[in-house]
Design a protein around this motif. Structure first.
Motif, PDB file in Angstrom:
ATOM      1  N   THR A  21       0.804  -1.202   0.000  1.00  0.00           N
ATOM      2  CA  THR A  21       0.000   0.000   0.000  1.00  0.00           C
ATOM      3  C   THR A  21       0.838   1.253   0.000  1.00  0.00           C
ATOM      4  O   THR A  21       2.028   1.248   0.255  1.00  0.00           O
ATOM      5  CB  THR A  21      -0.888   0.046   1.249  1.00  0.00           C
ATOM      6  OG1 THR A  21      -0.077  -0.140   2.386  1.00  0.00           O
ATOM      7  CG2 THR A  21      -1.943  -1.028   1.205  1.00  0.00           C
ATOM      8  N   ARG A 302     -14.071   3.268  -1.304  1.00  0.00           N
ATOM      9  CA  ARG A 302     -13.105   2.838  -2.301  1.00  0.00           C
ATOM     10  C   ARG A 302     -12.864   3.905  -3.358  1.00  0.00           C
ATOM     11  O   ARG A 302     -13.761   4.692  -3.693  1.00  0.00           O
ATOM     12  CB  ARG A 302     -13.570   1.541  -2.970  1.00  0.00           C
ATOM     13  CG  ARG A 302     -13.229   0.309  -2.132  1.00  0.00           C
ATOM     14  CD  ARG A 302     -14.057  -0.871  -2.506  1.00  0.00           C
ATOM     15  NE  ARG A 302     -13.506  -2.098  -1.965  1.00  0.00           N
ATOM     16  CZ  ARG A 302     -13.696  -2.540  -0.728  1.00  0.00           C
ATOM     17  NH1 ARG A 302     -14.415  -1.821   0.124  1.00  0.00           N
ATOM     18  NH2 ARG A 302     -13.170  -3.684  -0.326  1.00  0.00           N
ATOM     19  N   ASP A 303     -11.629   3.904  -3.887  1.00  0.00           N
ATOM     20  CA  ASP A 303     -11.294   4.676  -5.078  1.00  0.00           C
ATOM     21  C   ASP A 303     -11.251   3.679  -6.225  1.00  0.00           C
ATOM     22  O   ASP A 303     -10.344   2.836  -6.288  1.00  0.00           O
ATOM     23  CB  ASP A 303      -9.935   5.365  -4.913  1.00  0.00           C
ATOM     24  CG  ASP A 303      -9.593   6.261  -6.101  1.00  0.00           C
ATOM     25  OD1 ASP A 303     -10.022   5.942  -7.227  1.00  0.00           O
ATOM     26  OD2 ASP A 303      -8.881   7.258  -5.897  1.00  0.00           O
ATOM     27  N   THR A 305     -10.455   3.820  -9.304  1.00  0.00           N
ATOM     28  CA  THR A 305      -9.546   4.065 -10.421  1.00  0.00           C
ATOM     29  C   THR A 305      -8.743   2.813 -10.754  1.00  0.00           C
ATOM     30  O   THR A 305      -8.065   2.260  -9.880  1.00  0.00           O
ATOM     31  CB  THR A 305      -8.578   5.211 -10.089  1.00  0.00           C
ATOM     32  OG1 THR A 305      -9.318   6.361  -9.677  1.00  0.00           O
ATOM     33  CG2 THR A 305      -7.711   5.550 -11.287  1.00  0.00           C
ATOM     34  N   TYR A 307      -5.772   0.322 -12.313  1.00  0.00           N
ATOM     35  CA  TYR A 307      -4.313   0.419 -12.440  1.00  0.00           C
ATOM     36  C   TYR A 307      -3.920   0.425 -13.906  1.00  0.00           C
ATOM     37  O   TYR A 307      -4.369  -0.405 -14.698  1.00  0.00           O
ATOM     38  CB  TYR A 307      -3.660  -0.764 -11.739  1.00  0.00           C
ATOM     39  CG  TYR A 307      -2.149  -0.769 -11.820  1.00  0.00           C
ATOM     40  CD1 TYR A 307      -1.392  -0.066 -10.892  1.00  0.00           C
ATOM     41  CD2 TYR A 307      -1.486  -1.462 -12.825  1.00  0.00           C
ATOM     42  CE1 TYR A 307      -0.011  -0.059 -10.952  1.00  0.00           C
ATOM     43  CE2 TYR A 307      -0.105  -1.463 -12.905  1.00  0.00           C
ATOM     44  CZ  TYR A 307       0.635  -0.754 -11.968  1.00  0.00           C
ATOM     45  OH  TYR A 307       2.009  -0.757 -12.039  1.00  0.00           O
ATOM     46  N   PHE A 316      -3.174   5.209 -10.938  1.00  0.00           N
ATOM     47  CA  PHE A 316      -3.942   4.376 -10.003  1.00  0.00           C
ATOM     48  C   PHE A 316      -4.708   5.307  -9.076  1.00  0.00           C
ATOM     49  O   PHE A 316      -4.666   6.527  -9.211  1.00  0.00           O
ATOM     50  CB  PHE A 316      -2.997   3.468  -9.215  1.00  0.00           C
ATOM     51  CG  PHE A 316      -3.590   2.127  -8.837  1.00  0.00           C
ATOM     52  CD1 PHE A 316      -4.890   1.775  -9.154  1.00  0.00           C
ATOM     53  CD2 PHE A 316      -2.819   1.203  -8.137  1.00  0.00           C
ATOM     54  CE1 PHE A 316      -5.414   0.538  -8.806  1.00  0.00           C
ATOM     55  CE2 PHE A 316      -3.323  -0.044  -7.785  1.00  0.00           C
ATOM     56  CZ  PHE A 316      -4.624  -0.370  -8.116  1.00  0.00           C
ATOM     57  N   GLY A 317      -5.413   4.727  -8.086  1.00  0.00           N
ATOM     58  CA  GLY A 317      -6.216   5.515  -7.164  1.00  0.00           C
ATOM     59  C   GLY A 317      -5.390   6.190  -6.078  1.00  0.00           C
ATOM     60  O   GLY A 317      -4.182   5.996  -5.966  1.00  0.00           O
ATOM     61  N   ASN A 318      -6.093   6.972  -5.264  1.00  0.00           N
ATOM     62  CA  ASN A 318      -5.466   7.694  -4.160  1.00  0.00           C
ATOM     63  C   ASN A 318      -5.974   7.137  -2.837  1.00  0.00           C
ATOM     64  O   ASN A 318      -7.174   7.217  -2.557  1.00  0.00           O
ATOM     65  CB  ASN A 318      -5.802   9.180  -4.260  1.00  0.00           C
ATOM     66  CG  ASN A 318      -4.994  10.026  -3.290  1.00  0.00           C
ATOM     67  OD1 ASN A 318      -4.603   9.565  -2.237  1.00  0.00           O
ATOM     68  ND2 ASN A 318      -4.770  11.282  -3.664  1.00  0.00           N
ATOM     69  N   PRO A 319      -5.107   6.557  -2.007  1.00  0.00           N
ATOM     70  CA  PRO A 319      -5.559   5.982  -0.729  1.00  0.00           C
ATOM     71  C   PRO A 319      -6.099   7.011   0.245  1.00  0.00           C
ATOM     72  O   PRO A 319      -6.745   6.650   1.224  1.00  0.00           O
ATOM     73  CB  PRO A 319      -4.298   5.300  -0.191  1.00  0.00           C
ATOM     74  CG  PRO A 319      -3.173   5.957  -0.889  1.00  0.00           C
ATOM     75  CD  PRO A 319      -3.670   6.355  -2.227  1.00  0.00           C
ATOM     76  N   VAL A 324      -7.625   1.482  -2.427  1.00  0.00           N
ATOM     77  CA  VAL A 324      -7.152   1.387  -3.801  1.00  0.00           C
ATOM     78  C   VAL A 324      -6.909  -0.073  -4.160  1.00  0.00           C
ATOM     79  O   VAL A 324      -6.144  -0.766  -3.498  1.00  0.00           O
ATOM     80  CB  VAL A 324      -5.855   2.195  -3.992  1.00  0.00           C
ATOM     81  CG1 VAL A 324      -5.332   2.043  -5.418  1.00  0.00           C
ATOM     82  CG2 VAL A 324      -6.092   3.667  -3.655  1.00  0.00           C
ATOM     83  N   THR A 396      -2.886  10.134  -9.899  1.00  0.00           N
ATOM     84  CA  THR A 396      -4.234   9.791  -9.433  1.00  0.00           C
ATOM     85  C   THR A 396      -5.218  10.847  -9.924  1.00  0.00           C
ATOM     86  O   THR A 396      -4.820  11.918 -10.400  1.00  0.00           O
ATOM     87  CB  THR A 396      -4.286   9.722  -7.895  1.00  0.00           C
ATOM     88  OG1 THR A 396      -4.373  11.061  -7.364  1.00  0.00           O
ATOM     89  CG2 THR A 396      -3.045   9.038  -7.336  1.00  0.00           C
TER      90      THR A 396
END
Length: 454
Positions: A21, A302-303, A305, A307, A316-319, A324, A396
């Motif tokens: 992560t 959740r994000d 987005t 990978y 990718f997404g943003n935690p 993510v 992101t």
């Protein structure tokens, strides 16, 4: 079976590769020097040795490497497995649900790593030991209870447990042919070892009342000598019992030591990337709100987005926005989640009581621990400073962020002059301890993320 097959058979239920992560702008600071290692300081899984940390290995990979080497050399001694056998725990999954109650061990019993006889034994529990149950599972039509014992947590078969409805049910065993004369002795003592047993009488043949952790204060009022060993009659937690002189020292009132007992919950096997929600489940459990980790996993924001890699860049997404990737399997890309979505989910179960300490110094964590509240944190998986070479930039929907896959979430339960103590959902270890300066350096790198409750 080949050696490779042996390793797979033994570790299919234990193998973990971590919570890959997260992001945080790294704090530019020198890598802290390693202090002389305490052999008992790190206890991954059911071993008592310290994993070697190298620049090429993360915390989770070290556990795998160490356990694999142990399996090659000591599979029979450590796990009770023969090299030609394949354990029933391979590919076995189970669903645990909340349970409660006080039980008595009816015969000497094994505390195991999982709910089944194929799981390795952690320790043997004496007959008549009282255990508090907090989870149960049914495996192959047999019931197993998840319990805490001393500084370990594990599973015990229901066939060796009897529920205690009243104190009169507890069988008292008296040691035979032991005569002693106790004399008055007034002194404050403390447990000097990691875990010390308190017994009903001054000899190892007397049944154990409980096991106390290091630095627990005891008020001695009598002492005697039996078979060459000095024993102290002590008060603790409103009870009385006997402790051997070899597990106590004179109490040091100047020592700063805080340790909180909080539930220990394992993230595996269901949540390979679920250290954050599992640590939240432990925090909520301490507050008296028992929420299954799988429920929290389904509810966390959740994000979505996906990978992608394009022109040498990672998208990718943003935690900070939400979890993510995939939490449930390593077969698909996945990362994790940061403090804000965790705090929002915690607020659902403790409305008006969640406190987000993120951005504060570690003094704020100490203050909460002194007030008897454990603290959810995100650290590096090394519990130490991670060099820049292990960080990368992601694109992101909300902008670029710096990310390291060497990240892990734990529940901080205490501290003393030298160590930070925490419940580790991956190593499944209660009150694991890491050098204080090292732990704080890793925590600083991950953005000083911390959540607790009031």
């Amino acid at each position: 079976m080949t050696n490779k097959g042996l390793i797979i058979a033994i570790f299919s239920s234990l193998l973990v590769t971590g919570c890959n992560t997260h992001e945080s702008q790294p704090v530019k600071q020198p890598t802290p020097k390693k202090e002389n290692a305490d052999p008992s300081a790190e206890q991954p899984l059911n071993t008592r040795s310290t994993p070697l940390q190298t620049k090429d290995e993360g915390y989770h990979e070290q556990i795998i490497k160490e356990q694999t080497e142990l399996a090659r050399n000591h599979s029979i001694e450590l796990y009770g497995l023969k090299k030609t056998e394949k354990t029933d725990s391979e590919e076995k999954e189970y669903t645990a649900e909340h349970a409660s109650g006080t039980y008595r061990v009816t015969i000497e019993a094994n505390l195991r790593k999982g709910p089944g006889n194929s799981f390795p034994s952690i320790i043997t529990i004496d007959k008549n030991t009282k255990l508090e149950v907090y989870e149960k599972a049914n495996v192959s039509h047999a019931n197993w209870f998840h319990v805490e014992y001393a500084d370990d947590a594990g599973w015990v078969s229901s066939s060796v447990l009897e529920k205690i409805e009243s104190e009169e049910q507890i069988i008292t065993i008296t040691a035979e042919n032991i005569e002693y004369i106790a004399e008055e002795h007034i002194e404050n003592l403390e447990i000097s070892v990691d875990a010390g047993n308190v017994r009903t009488g001054p000899d190892l043949s007397y049944p154990k009342i409980t096991t106390l952790t290091q630095y627990r204060m005891l008020e001695a009022f009598e002492k005697t000598s039996v078979n060459g060993m000095t024993w102290y009659h002590v008060n603790f937690n409103g009870q009385t019992g006997w402790v051997a002189s070899i597990v106590v020292n004179k109490y040091d009132p100047n020592r700063k030591f805080t340790l909180i007992s909080a539930p220990l919950i394992a993230q595996m096997p269901q949540l390979p990337r679920g250290c954050e929600v599992t640590s939240l489940a432990m925090l909520l459990g301490h507050a008296g709100v028992h929420v299954d980790k799988m429920t929290l996993a389904s509810e966390i924001k959740r994000d979505p987005t996906p990978y992608q890699e394009k022109d040498g860049n990672i998208y990718f997404g943003n935690p900070h926005t939400g979890f993510v990737g995939n939490m449930y399997t390593f077969d698909q890309p996945g990362l994790g989640v940061y403090h804000r979505p965790i705090a929002e989910l915690g607020e659902k179960y403790l409305p008006g009581r969640i406190v987000d300490l993120t951005g504060n110094s570690f003094e704020a964590v100490y203050e909460q621990l002194d007030n008897g509240k454990p603290v959810w944190v995100i650290n590096t998986s090394w519990f130490a400073y991670v060099p820049d070479e292990y960080w990368e930039t992601w694109n992101t929907p909300t902008g670029t962020i710096r990310v390291t896959k060497k990240e892990h979430s734990v529940l901080v339960t205490g501290y003393d002059e030298n160590y930070i103590y925490f419940n580790d959902p991956l190593a499944v270890q209660k009150h694991k301890k890491v050098n204080k300066s090292s732990f704080i350096a890793g925590w600083n790198q991950m953005g000083n993320q911390a959540i607790t409750y009031n």
